[in-house]
Design a protein around this motif. Sequence first.
Motif, PDB file in Angstrom:
ATOM      1  N   GLU A   1       0.823  -1.204   0.000  1.00  0.00           N
ATOM      2  CA  GLU A   1       0.000   0.000   0.000  1.00  0.00           C
ATOM      3  C   GLU A   1       0.859   1.256   0.000  1.00  0.00           C
ATOM      4  N   ALA A   2       2.014   1.214   0.637  1.00  0.00           N
ATOM      5  CA  ALA A   2       2.892   2.378   0.711  1.00  0.00           C
ATOM      6  C   ALA A   2       3.756   2.533  -0.536  1.00  0.00           C
ATOM      7  N   ALA A   3       3.916   1.473  -1.304  1.00  0.00           N
ATOM      8  CA  ALA A   3       4.763   1.521  -2.489  1.00  0.00           C
ATOM      9  C   ALA A   3       4.109   2.391  -3.561  1.00  0.00           C
ATOM     10  N   PRO A   4       4.846   3.348  -4.089  1.00  0.00           N
ATOM     11  CA  PRO A   4       4.254   4.208  -5.109  1.00  0.00           C
ATOM     12  C   PRO A   4       3.964   3.441  -6.395  1.00  0.00           C
ATOM     13  N   LYS A   5       2.977   3.899  -7.127  1.00  0.00           N
ATOM     14  CA  LYS A   5       2.608   3.295  -8.406  1.00  0.00           C
ATOM     15  C   LYS A   5       3.238   4.060  -9.568  1.00  0.00           C
ATOM     16  N   SER A   6       3.984   5.094  -9.242  1.00  0.00           N
ATOM     17  CA  SER A   6       4.614   5.899 -10.280  1.00  0.00           C
ATOM     18  C   SER A   6       5.782   5.133 -10.908  1.00  0.00           C
ATOM     19  N   VAL A   7       6.329   5.699 -11.971  1.00  0.00           N
ATOM     20  CA  VAL A   7       7.449   5.091 -12.685  1.00  0.00           C
ATOM     21  C   VAL A   7       8.624   6.065 -12.659  1.00  0.00           C
ATOM     22  N   MET A   8       9.783   5.545 -12.288  1.00  0.00           N
ATOM     23  CA  MET A   8      11.008   6.356 -12.334  1.00  0.00           C
ATOM     24  C   MET A   8      11.711   6.056 -13.657  1.00  0.00           C
ATOM     25  N   HIS A   9      11.966   7.111 -14.415  1.00  0.00           N
ATOM     26  CA  HIS A   9      12.673   7.024 -15.693  1.00  0.00           C
ATOM     27  C   HIS A   9      14.032   7.659 -15.440  1.00  0.00           C
ATOM     28  N   VAL A  10      15.065   6.843 -15.373  1.00  0.00           N
ATOM     29  CA  VAL A  10      16.405   7.325 -15.032  1.00  0.00           C
ATOM     30  C   VAL A  10      17.278   7.266 -16.274  1.00  0.00           C
ATOM     31  N   VAL A  11      17.873   8.395 -16.604  1.00  0.00           N
ATOM     32  CA  VAL A  11      18.728   8.513 -17.781  1.00  0.00           C
ATOM     33  C   VAL A  11      20.135   8.860 -17.314  1.00  0.00           C
ATOM     34  N   THR A  12      21.117   8.068 -17.705  1.00  0.00           N
ATOM     35  CA  THR A  12      22.512   8.420 -17.438  1.00  0.00           C
ATOM     36  C   THR A  12      23.106   8.901 -18.752  1.00  0.00           C
ATOM     37  N   VAL A  13      23.854   9.996 -18.692  1.00  0.00           N
ATOM     38  CA  VAL A  13      24.273  10.684 -19.913  1.00  0.00           C
ATOM     39  C   VAL A  13      25.770  10.962 -19.919  1.00  0.00           C
ATOM     40  N   SER A  14      26.365  10.820 -21.092  1.00  0.00           N
ATOM     41  CA  SER A  14      27.685  11.403 -21.350  1.00  0.00           C
ATOM     42  C   SER A  14      27.482  12.365 -22.518  1.00  0.00           C
ATOM     43  N   TRP A  15      28.090  13.535 -22.395  1.00  0.00           N
ATOM     44  CA  TRP A  15      27.916  14.595 -23.383  1.00  0.00           C
ATOM     45  C   TRP A  15      28.996  14.527 -24.452  1.00  0.00           C
ATOM     46  N   LYS A  16      28.718  15.110 -25.587  1.00  0.00           N
ATOM     47  CA  LYS A  16      29.717  15.201 -26.648  1.00  0.00           C
ATOM     48  C   LYS A  16      30.889  16.043 -26.151  1.00  0.00           C
ATOM     49  N   ALA A  17      32.072  15.738 -26.649  1.00  0.00           N
ATOM     50  CA  ALA A  17      33.288  16.422 -26.194  1.00  0.00           C
ATOM     51  C   ALA A  17      33.221  17.934 -26.410  1.00  0.00           C
ATOM     52  N   ASP A  18      32.529  18.365 -27.443  1.00  0.00           N
ATOM     53  CA  ASP A  18      32.471  19.806 -27.723  1.00  0.00           C
ATOM     54  C   ASP A  18      31.262  20.502 -27.109  1.00  0.00           C
ATOM     55  N   ALA A  19      30.503  19.786 -26.278  1.00  0.00           N
ATOM     56  CA  ALA A  19      29.352  20.407 -25.611  1.00  0.00           C
ATOM     57  C   ALA A  19      29.837  21.454 -24.623  1.00  0.00           C
ATOM     58  N   LYS A  20      29.285  22.623 -24.725  1.00  0.00           N
ATOM     59  CA  LYS A  20      29.660  23.730 -23.834  1.00  0.00           C
ATOM     60  C   LYS A  20      28.882  23.625 -22.524  1.00  0.00           C
ATOM     61  N   PRO A  21      29.482  24.080 -21.425  1.00  0.00           N
ATOM     62  CA  PRO A  21      28.788  24.015 -20.130  1.00  0.00           C
ATOM     63  C   PRO A  21      27.395  24.661 -20.164  1.00  0.00           C
ATOM     64  N   GLU A  22      27.251  25.762 -20.892  1.00  0.00           N
ATOM     65  CA  GLU A  22      25.934  26.416 -20.955  1.00  0.00           C
ATOM     66  C   GLU A  22      24.917  25.574 -21.748  1.00  0.00           C
ATOM     67  N   GLN A  23      25.379  24.794 -22.709  1.00  0.00           N
ATOM     68  CA  GLN A  23      24.483  23.890 -23.426  1.00  0.00           C
ATOM     69  C   GLN A  23      24.016  22.755 -22.510  1.00  0.00           C
ATOM     70  N   ILE A  24      24.954  22.238 -21.747  1.00  0.00           N
ATOM     71  CA  ILE A  24      24.610  21.169 -20.799  1.00  0.00           C
ATOM     72  C   ILE A  24      23.613  21.695 -19.776  1.00  0.00           C
ATOM     73  N   GLN A  25      23.858  22.890 -19.260  1.00  0.00           N
ATOM     74  CA  GLN A  25      22.945  23.478 -18.287  1.00  0.00           C
ATOM     75  C   GLN A  25      21.575  23.717 -18.896  1.00  0.00           C
ATOM     76  N   ALA A  26      21.524  24.132 -20.162  1.00  0.00           N
ATOM     77  CA  ALA A  26      20.240  24.338 -20.839  1.00  0.00           C
ATOM     78  C   ALA A  26      19.473  23.019 -20.959  1.00  0.00           C
ATOM     79  N   ALA A  27      20.181  21.931 -21.238  1.00  0.00           N
ATOM     80  CA  ALA A  27      19.529  20.620 -21.326  1.00  0.00           C
ATOM     81  C   ALA A  27      18.984  20.196 -19.967  1.00  0.00           C
TER      82      ALA A  27
END
Length: 124
Positions: free
Chosen positions: A26-52
């Motif tokens: 009864e206490a267990a949530p019925k929701s779904v956790m969608h977990v994404v682990t990411v590595s960014w492209k080498a040329d991705a700028k910090p501000e682009q990553i922050q925007a994502a």
Amino acid sequence: MKKFLVTLLAAGLLAFSAVHASAQSEAAPKSVMHVVTVSWKADAKPEQIQAALDGAQKLPSAYKGITRVWAKTIKAQGDRTHAIAMEFASEQALKDYTGSDAQKEWYKVYLPIRERSTTFDVTN
């Protein structure tokens, strides 16, 4: 008398186990956790990553099936540098998110800088 006490104890343990299991389900949530682990492209700028990451944080207001988003990575292992976790109200909400306008809009800032990602969908 000893047999009666053993039987009584066994019945009590069974009842406790049943109540405990019921309370957990009864206490267990019925929701779904969608977990994404990411590595960014080498040329991705910090501000682009922050925007994502900021775009992911805005998804609950763009798509009603997403209830919460976590995008501040505290620890990362392997070649992934970030994780994004989205809580969906249900499995159906997760299915309906695929191809939705909200996903398409977020993908405009996310996909161009994503090198690789792995997803896990988890529920009870």
